[in-house]
Write a protein that holds these residues in place. Structure first.
Motif, PDB file in Angstrom:
ATOM      1  N   HIS A 187       0.835  -1.208   0.000  1.00  0.00           N
ATOM      2  CA  HIS A 187       0.000   0.000   0.000  1.00  0.00           C
ATOM      3  C   HIS A 187       0.867   1.254   0.000  1.00  0.00           C
ATOM      4  N   HIS A 188       1.909   1.232   0.812  1.00  0.00           N
ATOM      5  CA  HIS A 188       2.801   2.383   0.891  1.00  0.00           C
ATOM      6  C   HIS A 188       3.528   2.608  -0.427  1.00  0.00           C
ATOM      7  N   MET A 189       4.084   1.546  -1.003  1.00  0.00           N
ATOM      8  CA  MET A 189       4.812   1.682  -2.262  1.00  0.00           C
ATOM      9  C   MET A 189       3.891   2.121  -3.393  1.00  0.00           C
ATOM     10  N   ALA A 190       2.686   1.598  -3.400  1.00  0.00           N
ATOM     11  CA  ALA A 190       1.741   1.955  -4.455  1.00  0.00           C
ATOM     12  C   ALA A 190       1.395   3.439  -4.399  1.00  0.00           C
ATOM     13  N   LYS A 191       1.241   3.973  -3.187  1.00  0.00           N
ATOM     14  CA  LYS A 191       0.900   5.387  -3.039  1.00  0.00           C
ATOM     15  C   LYS A 191       2.087   6.287  -3.385  1.00  0.00           C
ATOM     16  N   VAL A 192       3.267   5.921  -2.896  1.00  0.00           N
ATOM     17  CA  VAL A 192       4.440   6.759  -3.117  1.00  0.00           C
ATOM     18  C   VAL A 192       4.844   6.776  -4.589  1.00  0.00           C
ATOM     19  N   ASN A 193       4.755   5.612  -5.244  1.00  0.00           N
ATOM     20  CA  ASN A 193       5.243   5.486  -6.619  1.00  0.00           C
ATOM     21  C   ASN A 193       4.140   5.437  -7.668  1.00  0.00           C
ATOM     22  N   ASN A 194       2.898   5.517  -7.215  1.00  0.00           N
ATOM     23  CA  ASN A 194       1.754   5.530  -8.137  1.00  0.00           C
ATOM     24  C   ASN A 194       1.751   4.314  -9.059  1.00  0.00           C
ATOM     25  N   TYR A 195       1.935   3.143  -8.470  1.00  0.00           N
ATOM     26  CA  TYR A 195       1.949   1.926  -9.261  1.00  0.00           C
ATOM     27  C   TYR A 195       0.566   1.586  -9.791  1.00  0.00           C
ATOM     28  N   ARG A 196       0.526   1.042 -10.989  1.00  0.00           N
ATOM     29  CA  ARG A 196      -0.727   0.601 -11.577  1.00  0.00           C
ATOM     30  C   ARG A 196      -1.226  -0.651 -10.861  1.00  0.00           C
ATOM     31  N   PRO A 197      -2.535  -0.890 -10.875  1.00  0.00           N
ATOM     32  CA  PRO A 197      -3.100  -2.058 -10.179  1.00  0.00           C
ATOM     33  C   PRO A 197      -2.461  -3.380 -10.582  1.00  0.00           C
ATOM     34  N   VAL A 198      -2.091  -3.524 -11.860  1.00  0.00           N
ATOM     35  CA  VAL A 198      -1.519  -4.790 -12.300  1.00  0.00           C
ATOM     36  C   VAL A 198      -0.203  -5.079 -11.591  1.00  0.00           C
ATOM     37  N   ARG A 199       0.567  -4.021 -11.265  1.00  0.00           N
ATOM     38  CA  ARG A 199       1.834  -4.220 -10.563  1.00  0.00           C
ATOM     39  C   ARG A 199       1.586  -4.743  -9.145  1.00  0.00           C
ATOM     40  N   ILE A 200       0.540  -4.240  -8.538  1.00  0.00           N
ATOM     41  CA  ILE A 200       0.222  -4.676  -7.178  1.00  0.00           C
ATOM     42  C   ILE A 200      -0.144  -6.153  -7.169  1.00  0.00           C
ATOM     43  N   LEU A 201      -0.950  -6.575  -8.124  1.00  0.00           N
ATOM     44  CA  LEU A 201      -1.350  -7.977  -8.180  1.00  0.00           C
ATOM     45  C   LEU A 201      -0.152  -8.877  -8.463  1.00  0.00           C
ATOM     46  N   ARG A 202       0.758  -8.414  -9.316  1.00  0.00           N
ATOM     47  CA  ARG A 202       1.968  -9.202  -9.581  1.00  0.00           C
ATOM     48  C   ARG A 202       2.847  -9.277  -8.342  1.00  0.00           C
ATOM     49  N   ALA A 203       2.852  -8.198  -7.552  1.00  0.00           N
ATOM     50  CA  ALA A 203       3.603  -8.225  -6.300  1.00  0.00           C
ATOM     51  C   ALA A 203       3.025  -9.258  -5.346  1.00  0.00           C
ATOM     52  N   LEU A 204       1.704  -9.306  -5.255  1.00  0.00           N
ATOM     53  CA  LEU A 204       1.054 -10.302  -4.399  1.00  0.00           C
ATOM     54  C   LEU A 204       1.373 -11.720  -4.873  1.00  0.00           C
ATOM     55  N   ALA A 205       1.373 -11.912  -6.168  1.00  0.00           N
ATOM     56  CA  ALA A 205       1.675 -13.233  -6.717  1.00  0.00           C
ATOM     57  C   ALA A 205       3.104 -13.651  -6.385  1.00  0.00           C
ATOM     58  N   THR A 206       4.045 -12.726  -6.571  1.00  0.00           N
ATOM     59  CA  THR A 206       5.443 -13.033  -6.317  1.00  0.00           C
ATOM     60  C   THR A 206       5.702 -13.252  -4.833  1.00  0.00           C
ATOM     61  N   ALA A 207       5.121 -12.387  -4.009  1.00  0.00           N
ATOM     62  CA  ALA A 207       5.244 -12.570  -2.559  1.00  0.00           C
ATOM     63  C   ALA A 207       4.662 -13.916  -2.153  1.00  0.00           C
ATOM     64  N   GLY A 208       3.544 -14.262  -2.758  1.00  0.00           N
ATOM     65  CA  GLY A 208       2.866 -15.507  -2.409  1.00  0.00           C
ATOM     66  C   GLY A 208       3.688 -16.732  -2.726  1.00  0.00           C
TER      67      GLY A 208
END
Length: 362
Positions: A245-266
């Protein structure tokens, strides 16, 4: 390895075994007895000994009490052989017990008994170690999130989207709620205070305060029995959503990047749970927020859980994240379960994870 659906689960805190499991059992029992005049639920062993602090009774009552009066009986001294988290559900109608159902909360929100063994989840990942997965990525020219996609199918993105929506909602709920957490210690909520004070500081301290606020928001929702996402447990549910959440707000990441982050973390979380990385007492997430194998940031986050100790993951994640330039980073942690120091690289290359674990392995 199992699907990421078995890692990221939505439920009520503060414990997957003491609240999510009992609530699931109550829901299944209620489905068979909507016409009951009353219910009686006896808690055994660990559920009875720590159930009030874990809100076990609240989780059960939330399901059964709206339908019929429900009595909770506590028997901490009675430990059943099948599992320490035992429950006896009884439905009463016209003075007679319609059904007595003994069930056990066996961890991770799952329930079982001798007549209903825990269901084994389908294995969807053919590779079970980081070495094998990274070799596959090199051979196929693909990233870690693509390994998740190839193994799980395209439908995993819809599930991860739902997971992220709930993680975000939990952060918002925690930031908007004030007052005192449940329990006799009268611990006040602090997330909103950290978030408001963050506006008064310079960039670096403000980032730190905001990240702490996001993590506390989730942790406080978990402690109060709110809806959270296990990552991989209720107890560690605040770290991953706070960092993303913090990185997405600071860097204005697109939603697809967030989902890929969740996948990789998972996938790293599943490897750790499955034992693919040895001699490391940590919960780990590699968040790939840019495409490519060698350009862009890869933030490495881990959350140590030494016996009798606390968590260092948030501080490490923050220090790594605040740099934001992909440069090499060295962070040192002392006195945490025997780890005297670790190195963290933020250079956008997946093998940084292997280098990291080589440094801290004992």
């Amino acid at each position: 390895m199992e699907s990421l659906r078995e890692l990221y689960k939505v439920g009520n805190g503060p414990s997957s075994s003491h609240t999510m499991g009992p609530k699931k059992a109550a829901e299944q029992f209620l489905a068979r007895h909507h016409d009951a005049d009353s219910f009686r639920v006896t808690l055994y062993g660990s559920l009875a000994a720590t159930g009030k602090g874990h809100l076990t009774d609240a989780a059960i009552l939330a399901v059964l009490q709206p339908v019929a009066p429900t009595e909770i009986v506590w028997e901490p001294e009675t430990v059943k052989e099948f599992h320490t988290n035992g429950m006896l559900f009884e439905a009463i109608k016209d003075g007679e017990i319609q059904e007595s159902w003994k069930i056990y909360s066996v961890g991770g929100g799952s329930i079982a008994n001798p007549d209903m063994p825990i269901e084994k989840s389908k294995m969807v990942y053919p590779l079970t170690t980081i070495e094998e997965i990274l070799a596959w990525c090199d051979r196929e020219g693909k990233t870690l999130w693509e390994y998740v996609q190839d193994s799980e199918g395209m439908e995993i993105w819809e599930y991860l989207e739902m997971i992220w929506e709930q993680m975000s909602q939990t952060i918002d709920n925690g930031l908007n709620n004030d007052g005192v957490l449940p329990g006799g210690l009268k611990v006040p909520r602090k997330a909103s205070t950290y978030w408001l004070k963050a506006k008064e500081y310079g960039t670096n301290v403000s980032n730190r305060s905001r990240l702490y606020a996001y993590a506390l928001a989730v942790a406080e929702e978990n402690a109060s029995g709110g809806t959270v996402v296990t990552a991989p447990t209720c107890g560690s549910c605040g770290v991953l959503p706070a960092v993303i959440h913090h990185m997405a707000k600071v860097n204005n990441y697109r939603p697809v990047r967030i989902l890929r982050a969740l996948a990789t973390a998972g996938i790293f979380g599943k490897v750790l749970v499955a034992g693919g990385i040895q001699n490391v007492d940590a919960e780990t997430a590699i968040l790939e927020l840019h495409d490519g194998r060698g350009d862009g940031n890869t933030t490495l986050l881990f959350d140590l859980h030494p016996v009798g100790g606390g968590s260092t993951g948030i501080l490490l994640a923050l220090n790594d994240t605040c740099l934001g330039d992909g440069a090499a980073v060295e962070q040192e942690l002392f006195g945490q379960g025997g780890f005297t120091g670790v190195g963290v690289r933020d250079d956008g290359k997946s093998p940084a994870a292997a280098d990291f674990f080589n440094k801290i392995g004992h």
